[in-house]
Design an enzyme around this catalytic site. Structure first.
Site, mmCIF file in Angstrom:
data_model
loop_
_atom_site.group_PDB
_atom_site.id
_atom_site.type_symbol
_atom_site.label_atom_id
_atom_site.label_comp_id
_atom_site.label_asym_id
_atom_site.label_seq_id
_atom_site.Cartn_x
_atom_site.Cartn_y
_atom_site.Cartn_z
ATOM 1 N N PHE A 1 0.829 -1.199 0.000
ATOM 2 C CA PHE A 1 0.000 0.000 0.000
ATOM 3 C C PHE A 1 0.869 1.257 0.000
ATOM 4 O O PHE A 1 0.644 2.201 -0.774
ATOM 5 C CB PHE A 1 -0.924 -0.016 1.212
ATOM 6 C CG PHE A 1 -1.765 1.226 1.370
ATOM 7 C CD1 PHE A 1 -2.812 1.500 0.497
ATOM 8 C CD2 PHE A 1 -1.522 2.120 2.403
ATOM 9 C CE1 PHE A 1 -3.588 2.636 0.637
ATOM 10 C CE2 PHE A 1 -2.295 3.255 2.564
ATOM 11 C CZ PHE A 1 -3.329 3.517 1.674
ATOM 12 N N ASP B 1 5.705 -3.388 13.831
ATOM 13 C CA ASP B 1 6.793 -2.930 14.705
ATOM 14 C C ASP B 1 7.746 -4.082 15.023
ATOM 15 O O ASP B 1 8.972 -3.917 15.014
ATOM 16 C CB ASP B 1 6.218 -2.375 16.011
ATOM 17 C CG ASP B 1 5.266 -1.216 15.777
ATOM 18 O OD1 ASP B 1 5.643 -0.295 15.046
ATOM 19 O OD2 ASP B 1 4.157 -1.242 16.329
#
Length: 267
Positions: free
Chosen positions: A107, A190
Site C-alpha cells: 500500500f 513494529d
C-alpha cells in the site's frame, strides 16, 4: 485495534530536548536508528536533522525506516497519517540518501511511487526505484500478490543492493511465503521492523537468512498468540483485541533464536 486511545503527539522541540540530553551525556553515537509512526511534520524534519548529525558521529550508521502511513483494511487502502504529513514525508530526504533500510507494505509502495503492483515482477521494479532513492535494503513485509504456495500464504519480498570494492553493484532478491493467520493483530509491523534490523545486523550480507529468521520468529509469536487468544475467548467466540495482544515475553526464546520454519526462495 482498540476503540480508544490516549496520550500526546511529540513535536520537534520535545524530540530535540531529548536528543540534547543524549549529547550532553556523550552517548549520541549509534550503529542503527529505527523510526516508525510519526504524525507531526516538525518532528519528521527534526528526525532528518538528528540522523544527519548522528552520521557525523558515525559514518557507518544505518537508518532503518518503517514508514507507518497506512495499510489495507478489509480490502481498502486507508491512511493513518494526515495527507499533508505524507506529502512532507515524500518530499523530504527522509526517503532519500539517509536511508539504509526500508521496511514497507505494498500500500505504501503505491503511495510513494505512484505505481500499482499487480505482479511480483512489478514489485521488484518498484523496489529498484526505491534503491535508486537511497536505501540499500528494501523489504515488502506482506502482500496479497499471488503466492506460488496458494491463497493461504502471504508473500514478503526482499532486495539488498551491495556495492563491491570495484564499484560494481550486485542485488540479492528473495521471496518468503508464510501461512496466513485468521486474525487482526496490533504491533506486528513494529515487531517485524525490529527483528529485521537485528537479523540484518547479524547477517549483513545474507538477506535470505535474515528474512527467514525474521519471518520464522513472527510465525512463532503469531501462532502462540492465536492459540492463547482462542483459549481466552472460549470455544466458538472470536478473540478481541486485548486477547490478541502479541505474546512477546512468552516468545522470548523464539525471538532470540528462532527455529527456521519458513524458508526463503532466492529470485
Amino acid at each position: 485495534g482498540y476503540s480508544h486511545w490516549k496520550g500526546q503527539v511529540l513535536n520537534s522541540n520535545e524530540l530535540h530536548e531529548l536528543y540534547e540530553g543524549l549529547k550532553l551525556n556523550k552517548v549520541n553515537r549509534y550503529d542503527y536508528v529505527l523510526t516508525g509512526y510519526t504524525r507531526d511534520t516538525s518532528f519528521l524534519a527534526m528526525v532528518v536533522d538528528i540522523i544527519q548529525e548522528l552520521k557525523q558521529q558515525n559514518s557507518n550508521l544505518v537508518y532503518v525506516c518503517d514508514p507507518v502511513m497506512g495499510d489495507k483494511w478489509n480490502g481498502e487502502g486507508s491512511m493513518v497519517i494526515q495527507s499533508f504529513l505524507f506529502s512532507k514525508s515524500k518530499q523530504s530526504n527522509l526517503f532519500l540518501k539517509n536511508l539504509g533500510s526500508f521496511k514497507i507494505s505494498v500500500f505504501i509502495f503505491r503511495l510513494l511511487t505512484g505505481r500499482k503492483i499487480h505482479t511480483e515482477k512489478e514489485a521488484l521494479e518498484v523496489m529498484d526505484m526505491l534503491h535508486a532513492m537511497g536505501p540499500e535494503t528494501v523489504v515488502i513485509t506482506s502482500s496479497d500478490l499471488q503466492a506460488p504456495l496458494g491463497n493461504d500464504y502471504l508473500i514478503a519480498l526482499g532486495s539488498h543492493r551491495i556495492t563491491k570494492a570495484d564499484g560494481t553493484k550486485i542485488t540479492q532478491r528473495i521471496r518468503v511465503e508464510s501461512p496466513k493467520v485468521d486474525a487482526v493483530f496490533v504491533g506486528t509491523g513494529d515487531l517485524f521492523a525490529a527483528m529485521l534490523l537485528a537479523w540484518t545486523h547479524k547477517h549483513p550480507n545474507n538477506l535470505k537468512v535474515a528474512c527467514e529468521k525474521t519471518v520464522s520468529a513472527m510465525q512463532h509469536v503469531l501462532q502462540r498468540t492465536i492459540k492463547s487468544a482462542k483459549a481466552l475467548a472460549g470455544e466458538g467466540n472470536k478473540p478481541n483485541s486485548a486477547q490478541l495482544e502479541l505474546r512477546m515475553v512468552q516468545s522470548k526464546k523464539d525471538i532470540e533464536n528462532p527455529e527456521i520454519i519458513v524458508k526463503a526462495t532466492v529470485l
